[in-house]
Structures are given as structure tokens and as C-alpha cells.
Design an enzyme around this catalytic site. Structure first.
Site, short mmCIF file in Angstrom:
data_model
loop_
_atom_site.label_atom_id
_atom_site.label_comp_id
_atom_site.label_asym_id
_atom_site.label_seq_id
_atom_site.Cartn_x
_atom_site.Cartn_y
_atom_site.Cartn_z
N ILE A 152 99.78 -60.80 91.23
CA ILE A 152 99.30 -60.29 92.51
C ILE A 152 100.48 -60.20 93.48
O ILE A 152 101.05 -61.22 93.88
CB ILE A 152 98.19 -61.22 93.07
CG1 ILE A 152 97.10 -61.42 92.00
CG2 ILE A 152 97.62 -60.65 94.36
CD1 ILE A 152 96.53 -60.15 91.39
N GLU A 153 100.84 -58.97 93.82
CA GLU A 153 102.04 -58.77 94.65
C GLU A 153 101.76 -58.05 95.96
O GLU A 153 102.57 -58.13 96.87
CB GLU A 153 103.10 -57.98 93.85
CG GLU A 153 103.44 -58.61 92.51
CD GLU A 153 104.70 -58.05 91.89
OE1 GLU A 153 105.36 -57.21 92.54
OE2 GLU A 153 105.02 -58.44 90.75
N ILE A 154 100.69 -57.29 96.02
CA ILE A 154 100.46 -56.46 97.22
C ILE A 154 99.02 -56.57 97.69
O ILE A 154 98.35 -55.57 97.90
CB ILE A 154 100.79 -54.98 96.93
CG1 ILE A 154 100.10 -54.52 95.63
CG2 ILE A 154 102.28 -54.76 96.85
CD1 ILE A 154 100.07 -53.01 95.47
#
Ligand SMILES: *[C@@H]1O[C@H](CO)[C@@H](O)[C@H](O)[C@H]1NC(C)=O
Ligand SMILES: *[C@@H]1O[C@H](CO)[C@@H](O)[C@H](O)[C@H]1NC(C)=O
Ligand SMILES: *[C@@H]1O[C@H](CO)[C@@H](O)[C@H](O)[C@H]1NC(C)=O
Ligand SMILES: *[C@@H]1O[C@H](CO)[C@@H](O)[C@H](O)[C@H]1NC(C)=O
Length: 414
Positions: A152-154
């Protein structure tokens, strides 16, 4: 009877081989985001990887129609990714765990509420894991994946911990749902920090790249080592893996040259929860062979405690190999003896026992009056040997498929 002996001895060999394998220097690799990296089956057939992570499911949650993106490997919109089922099963038959990565650096994903987290969890469980759904609603076909990777990055950091707990609740002793996370190295991770505090993740592979400040930079490993220590102390359950780019091109920064890896980083393997190395990605590893250096990197300094530990570990297992050898020799001897009996009986009935009298293997001085018969016999024997190994392969694969069905979960056509 003979088959049964063979079945069980082969099974025994395979189980032993697995238990002998070193489980603390595993390599996890991302697959799916590069053209020209080869098929999933090819990737697993290299024998280099313990975990293959399919990247990515990058559209989901908050009302977005869930869609996977595996670059040009397949088109999910035409159900083209269902054929991956066979590849996934090929990998799993080799003991490789295949996980689906959700998230990534590019896409539309977030969780809007607890309800949304529950919905996404149901979608993942039924669509990729052991849940019940129609085959048409399984984007990767009927193969049951081993787990879910959180990259989960954005997205806002909320509700991921709920998703993790929902997924974890499906784990049973018969079939575990593996959970992994790929946080960035700045601690704590902005998106995954809350989720990681649940401690439900089996593997945490940390991205020590594209993150100046906590990665390798210009000959300096200290930032990376400090960050590593902070992470390994914070993760109470599960293993921590060092996430690295597999080539200079694989990331904007953070690439660790092989000589640095081998001379300056073996210290990290001393962490009690060290689990190996994660690489981004299959494509880059194929170009550089970076993973080849990882198998041995914890033992490059022969006086390193970890290496002595490994040596002792291996030394303690010598008796297993002895048993394997004895077992195999016994099974093969039994089999050949039985075959001889059978063929003798056949010969007796067919050739009136003539052959029996002519059999003579060791004539003094190598002179053999019945040379032709001997050659024939030996030809037949070598054929029998071929038949033997062919049959044993079948036996092994039959056993494989029945083993793999155990605990496969109850997914099936509804
Ligand atoms: C995200 O959603 C927008 C609007 O629906 C779309 O144009 C865009 O392509 C999506 N991005 C990705 C990476 O799928
Ligand atoms: C969900 O979508 C709505 C409208 O499309 C948007 O306003 C909201 O910010 C989104 N929520 C999250 C958590 O992404
Ligand atoms: C969850 O799924 C149910 C049933 O498909 C749907 O009615 C509901 O609106 C969904 N909730 C969210 C938050 O997406
Ligand atoms: C390991 O051995 C090398 C040379 O044999 C020595 O230079 C080095 O200091 C040793 N390292 C440790 C940690 O004992």
C-alpha cells in the site's frame, strides 16, 4: 506392493529434502510488472525463489471495480489471466508460495470504511484464495493462492488493519492464509504502519530503495543498517526480509552493488527474525543474476556466527542423508529383485527355461560362452531400469497431486 514401497520411499525423500532446506535465507521476488521477464512457470523453475509475488491488484475498494494489472502477461478484461492457474499450481508443486500483491505505486485503491474493508476481504478470499465463488469470478482461475501481499503506497492508512484481520481470520490449521507487507524503509511506514501494528503479517519485506535516508547510498551502509535494526526490533511476529532492487535500473536509488552486499551486509542475518531477501523484480534479476549472490551472502565470512550455525545445522543432518541413501538403495534393490523374479518366470514359460541356464555374468577372464544371451539380458535390464524411473515419476506426481489437494480449501464450481 512394489509400487507402494516406491511411493512411500519417494515421499519420504521429498519430505526430508524439504526439512533439510535452509528456511532462513529465502528469496521473495515480484513478478508481473515487466515484459520479457518470462512466464511464471519459468520463474519458478529457476529454483531460486521461495515466494513469488504477483504484482498487482491495483484497482479496488471505495466502489472501484477491482482489476488486476500484470502488464503484458495477460489481459484481465478478456479473462486472459485465468490461464495463469496452471503456472501458479506448477510453482506451488515445487513448494513455492504464490501471493497476490495488492496496491503498488500506480492505481486507484483505498478503503473507505470498515464495511469496505470487509467487502474487499470477501472479494480477495472468494476471488483468489480458498473461498467459494463461481469460476467466472476468479481472475486467475481456480488455483488457490497462498496469501496476500500488502504493498500500500498511495492510499490513506485507514482500514488496512481491518482488511488484514479479516483475511487472517480465514487461516486454518489445514490451510494458512499467508500475509505479507512491503513497507517503505522510513519508520513507521506512512500507509502500512497501523496495519503492521496488528502483528498478523508472516513476512515483512522492507523496501530499502527509492527511499533516500534509510537505504544504501554512495558506499554508506549505515542508514540502511540503522533502519534495519529499528524494523527488526519492531516486528514481533513474522520474519523480516531485506527488500532490494535486483539491478541499478530497477529503482531510482538504493541499489546495493554485489560486493557491498557480500562484504558489508552479512551482519543483518544475525537478527533473530531475519527471513531472507526480497527482490524487485524477476525481470531485473533475470538480467543481472543478483539472486545468485544471496544464497551464499550470509556465509561469505566463514567465521561469521551465522555461518558456523549453518554448518552445524548441516552437519547435524548428515544422518538424514545416510537414511535417505539407505532407504533409496533398499527400495531400488527390492524393485529390481522383484522385476527379476517376474522376468525369470516369464522367461521360463516362454523359452522353456533355456535362458535360465545360459545366464552367466562373471566368466573367468571375461570369456563368456553365452555372450549373446547376456547382452540380450542386459538390454532388457536397462529397459527395465528406464521403465522403473518412468513409473517412479508417475508415482511421485500422483502423490504430489493428492498431497496438494489436502487442505486445498473448499473452492470449487458452485
Ligand atoms: C484510476 O481511475 C481513473 C478514473 O477512473 C482512470 O482514468 C485511471 O486510468 C485509473 N488508474 C489506473 C492506474 O488504473
Ligand atoms: C472514496 O471516493 C470518494 C468519491 O469518489 C472520495 O471523495 C473519497 O475521498 C474516497 N475515499 C477514500 C478513502 O479514498
Ligand atoms: C459491500 O458489498 C455489499 C454487497 O455486495 C454492498 O451492498 C455494499 O454497498 C458494499 N459496501 C461498500 C462499502 O462497498
Ligand atoms: C574473520 O576472519 C578474518 C580473517 O580470517 C579476520 O580478519 C576477521 O577479523 C574475522 N572476523 C571476525 C568477526 O572474527
Amino acid at each position: 506392493m512394489i509400487k507402494r514401497i516406491l511411493h512411500s520411499s519417494l515421499l519420504f525423500l521429498l519430505l526430508l529434502e524439504n526439512s533439510v532446506a535452509d528456511s532462513n535465507n529465502d528469496i521473495a521476488i515480484y513478478w508481473g510488472q515487466n515484459d520479457g521477464e518470462g512466464t511464471l512457470t519459468e520463474t519458478c523453475a529457476t529454483g531460486k525463489y521461495s515466494y513469488v509475488i504477483l504484482a498487482f491488484l491495483n484497482n479496488f475498494g471505495n466502489g472501484t471495480v477491482p482489476t488486476i494489472n500484470l502488464a503484458s502477461h495477460c489481459d484481465p478484461l478478456t479473462d486472459g489471466c485465468k490461464t495463469l492457474s496452471t503456472d501458479i499450481k506448477n510453482c506451488q508443486m515445487q513448494g513455492i508460495k504464490v501471493l497476490l500483491s495488492i496496491g503498488g505505486a500506480d492505481g486507484n485503491y483505498s478503503l473507505a470504511s470498515s464495511d469496505d474493508a470487509k467487502n474487499v476481504s470477501d472479494y480477495l478470499w472468494n476471488g483468489f484464495l480458498g473461498g467459494k465463488s463461481s469460476p467466472s469470478s476468479r481472475p486467475l482461475g481456480d488455483a488457490v493462492l497462498d496469501g496476500i501481499d500488502f504493498d500500500i503506497e498511495i492510499s490513506p492508512p485507514q482500514h488496512w488493519e481491518e482488511l488484514a484481520r479479516y483475511l487472517e481470520s480465514h487461516s486454518t490449521p489445514a490451510r494458512k492464509v499467508y500475509l505479507s507487507a512491503a513497507p517503505q524503509c522510513p519508520f513507521p511506514d506512512a500507509e502500512l504502519g497501523i496495519a503492521l501494528s496488528t502483528e498478523v503479517f508472516d513476512y515483512v519485506w522492507i523496501q530499502f530503495y527509492n527511499n533516500p535516508g534509510c537505504e544504501y547510498e554512495d558506499g554508506d551502509v549505515n542508514n540502511l543498517l540503522n533502519s534495519w535494526n529499528q524494523w527488526t526490533k519492531s516486528v514481533k511476529n513474522g520474519k523480516v526480509l531485506l527488500g532490494l532492487p535486483a539491478s541499478r535500473e530497477a529503482a531510482s536509488n538504493g541499489y546495493v552493488p554485489v560486493n557491498v552486499l557480500v562484504t558489508d551486509l552479512p551482519a543483518i542475518t544475525k537478527s533473530p527474525n531475519y527471513g531472507g531477501v526480497m527482490l524487485w523484480t524477476t525481470y531485473y534479476d533475470k538480467q543481472t543474476g543478483y539472486s545468485n549472490y544471496i544464497r551464499s551472502f550470509s556465509c561469505t565470512q566463514q567465521n561469521h556466527t551465522e555461518c558456523r550455525g549453518n554448518d552445524e545445522h548441516k552437519a547435524n543432518k548428515w544422518w538424514i542423508w545416510l537414511m535417505v541413501g539407505v532407504g533409496a538403495a533398499f527400495a531400488i534393490t527390492c524393485f529390481i529383485l522383484c522385476l527379476c523374479c517376474v522376468s525369470r518366470r516369464k522367461d521360463k514359460s516362454q523359452v522353456d527355461g533355456k535362458l535360465d541356464k545360459k545366464i552367466s555374468f562373471t566368466e573367468p577372464n571375461g570369456v563368456n560362452p553365452n555372450k549373446t544371451e547376456n547382452i540380450k539380458l542386459e538390454e532388457r535390464r536397462s529397459n527395465e531400469v528406464k521403465v522403473f524411473s518412468f513409473e517412479s515419476n508417475i508415482a511421485a506426481s500422483n502423490n504430489f497431486s493428492s498431497i496438494n489437494k489436502v487442505g486445498e480449501g473448499d473452492f470449487g464450481p458452485v
